[in-house]
Design an enzyme around this catalytic site. Sequence first.
Site, PDB file in Angstrom:
ATOM      1  N   GLY A 117      22.515 -49.117  52.427  1.00 59.36           N
ATOM      2  CA  GLY A 117      21.637 -48.972  53.499  1.00 59.36           C
ATOM      3  C   GLY A 117      22.882 -48.622  54.861  1.00 59.36           C
ATOM      4  O   GLY A 117      23.937 -48.336  54.749  1.00 59.36           O
ATOM      5  N   LEU A 118      22.064 -48.660  56.008  1.00 60.34           N
ATOM      6  CA  LEU A 118      23.030 -48.232  57.338  1.00 60.34           C
ATOM      7  C   LEU A 118      23.619 -49.676  57.675  1.00 60.34           C
ATOM      8  O   LEU A 118      23.387 -50.125  58.715  1.00 60.34           O
ATOM      9  CB  LEU A 118      22.140 -47.789  58.189  1.00 60.34           C
ATOM     10  CG  LEU A 118      22.842 -47.219  59.356  1.00 60.34           C
ATOM     11  CD1 LEU A 118      23.667 -45.866  58.997  1.00 60.34           C
ATOM     12  CD2 LEU A 118      21.902 -46.681  60.569  1.00 60.34           C
ATOM     13  N   HIS A 119      24.857 -50.043  56.945  1.00 60.41           N
ATOM     14  CA  HIS A 119      25.214 -51.457  57.189  1.00 60.41           C
ATOM     15  C   HIS A 119      26.314 -51.014  58.117  1.00 60.41           C
ATOM     16  O   HIS A 119      26.774 -50.182  58.794  1.00 60.41           O
ATOM     17  CB  HIS A 119      25.713 -52.093  56.036  1.00 60.41           C
ATOM     18  CG  HIS A 119      26.716 -51.479  55.122  1.00 60.41           C
ATOM     19  ND1 HIS A 119      28.177 -51.594  55.543  1.00 60.41           N
ATOM     20  CD2 HIS A 119      26.675 -50.560  53.931  1.00 60.41           C
ATOM     21  CE1 HIS A 119      28.726 -50.764  54.585  1.00 60.41           C
ATOM     22  NE2 HIS A 119      27.994 -50.289  53.585  1.00 60.41           N
ATOM     23  N   ALA A 120      27.236 -52.083  58.388  1.00 60.49           N
ATOM     24  CA  ALA A 120      28.293 -51.986  59.343  1.00 60.49           C
ATOM     25  C   ALA A 120      29.240 -50.720  59.597  1.00 60.49           C
ATOM     26  O   ALA A 120      29.265 -50.039  60.456  1.00 60.49           O
ATOM     27  CB  ALA A 120      29.212 -53.222  59.549  1.00 60.49           C
ATOM     28  N   ALA A 130      27.362 -47.527  59.937  1.00 61.52           N
ATOM     29  CA  ALA A 130      26.701 -47.711  61.632  1.00 61.52           C
ATOM     30  C   ALA A 130      27.841 -47.623  62.680  1.00 61.52           C
ATOM     31  O   ALA A 130      27.897 -46.844  63.556  1.00 61.52           O
ATOM     32  CB  ALA A 130      25.993 -48.851  61.854  1.00 61.52           C
TER      33      ALA A 130
END
Lengths: 585, 100
Positions: free
Chosen positions: B17-20, B23
């Site tokens: 997913g769009l994690h740290a 992002a």
Amino acid sequence: MQQLDGIAVSPGVAIGEALVIDNEGFRIPRHYILREEIDGELQRFQQALQSVAGEIQQTRDSVSTQLGDQYAAIFAAHLQMLEDPRLQAEVERWIRDQQYSAEYAVSVTLRGYARAFQKFENAYLSERSHDVYDLERRLLQSLVGHERQQIASLDSPVVLLAHNLSPSETATLKPEFVLGFGTEVGGAGGHTAIVAKGLEIPAVVGIGHFLFDVSGGDQVIIDGHEGRVILRPDDPTLQRYRKRQQASRSAVVRLKGLRDKPAVTRDGIHVQLMANIEFPHEAQVSIERGAEGIGLYRTEFLYLGASVAPTEEDHYQAYAEVVAAMDSRPVVIRTLDLGADKLSPTPPELADPNPFLGLRSIRLALANLPLFRLQLRAILRASVLGNVRIMFPLITTLDELVRAKQVLNEARDELINEGVPCNRELLVGMMVESPAAALLIDRFIDEVDFISLGTNDLVQYTLAVDRGNPAVNDLYQASNPAVLRLIQRVVQVALEAGIPASLCGQMSSSPQYTMLLLGFGLRQFSVAPGSIPEIKQICRRVDLEQCQQVATEVMGMTRVQDINAYLMSELTKLNLGENDHSGGG
Amino acid sequence: MRNNVSTRKVTVLNPQGLHARPAYQFAKLAGKFQAGIEVIKEEQHANGKSILDLLMLAAEAGTELWVVARGEDAHEATEALGQLMEQMVSLEEIRGLEPD
């Protein structure tokens, strides 16, 4: 408003501002600021941002050199979070519009994000909350400085919220500044709980993770009756608790009037009310509450929190202080009652996998004779200063008792040879806290001058329940008929043999059991000093026939729920809220 | 041409997913453009230049996002950001992430 449930360990209601202490003992402060301080506060925030950015850059560079860029990437992300325009705008808005301190504004903002992240179902995304907490910690450290907040040096009243408080930390709490406390871990029988009760600070332990949900300065209610902690209460809740606090204050005033009245039932039977204490200074508190003596002086505090092992002189001074304060009243000193892990740090691989069934208490003492002898010598020396008695904990076999008495005699002979004065006729007692001792009590009483029922352990061992384990602690019930039958038998056997029996577990401080225990024939209760007036009031309201009736009824019951409900209804019938009119004195 | 608007639909390919880190990369790249960048997931709007805002989207692998840019370099922005999103998996795998 957020309501949390834990284990009630010390009664009372506390309402106040939260002082939050995290795992590292780091304080998260409060503060609303004055209007004229806003600019300064915004500046402090900017400075903290810069200094933390510097820190993170440094970490990133050194990690990058040592481990490579992949590992440093997370710090680049941290740095970006720190410099996030949204974050800065939000913190500054709290400072400007709500007059929050920089610390509080940082806390509120970052915890808002962390809480939101935690709710994500994707584990990888919810883990990001740790990054945010890490940033918060760095920013707060920069704002507050690195000094660890000394709980002992508090100078304004707060409600203390912490992951854990060690017994020695708890002991340094000043009741005038610590209105109450709540901890994430801990159980009903822990030392922290015992100390809180001694200091009469409302406390709830074993709340589970909640520190992330609270910021320093938040209003908090500790309900030490129900085991409840309420964060940021709404107005109706606050008013309800203010009323309850008022009611319990007037109860304290009412009960104070009982101090100089004897604990005598309506039909003239005298009940001896003694105090359980942990620290020497509690002796004075016990006298103020009307204790006739110290029924249980726990000596573990000498070992806990001490960096070096206590000397014979340390023991002697601690005992002498209590004995002197109690004048000629009896003082029962219990010998070391600790697990091996509390004496010296144990590497995890050597840790006892089952400490409650392991080398603890009298077993540990008998396995470490020099340590045991040192304590016995100190007790014997203190015994000439007043009315001292000695008591051995967790006796399970007759051999242990005989051996412990033998070591005591050797220590006494040693002192006599050295010409040191000691009481040769020191009374010796044992705790009855294992089912083995309770079942075989008729054999044990030939060897002792008195006994004391330790119900905390007796309940745990009889029901095979660890009271500190939330998964099973609902089974931990002192009113379980199996436990009650053991207690009844021990009291009766002691009564018939003319051996004084006391009960010093938490059960004796709990008003719901007083009538039942009197009905069993118990005439000596050793309770937390703060509970003495309450138990005395019950004694003065009842007569023996009534109590025996209660005992007969209860022993005919099988279900714990029925027993609890019945005992509560009998207690309610006494109308304890009213003033004490009985003649008794 | 000051109020150019450009939109582009992208899909989160990164398996976590769009994690740290993704992002971070997105916000960093977005920050290089003058245009205001908005990232939209269903009802949720995030500032594309704010890593915290992007994380708040909780965009898992497979999520479809709209990138909306407003400003002079809007078109360039959506192009570049769209490309970044497409490369995200391989980028992470091959290069890790440069320090800055």
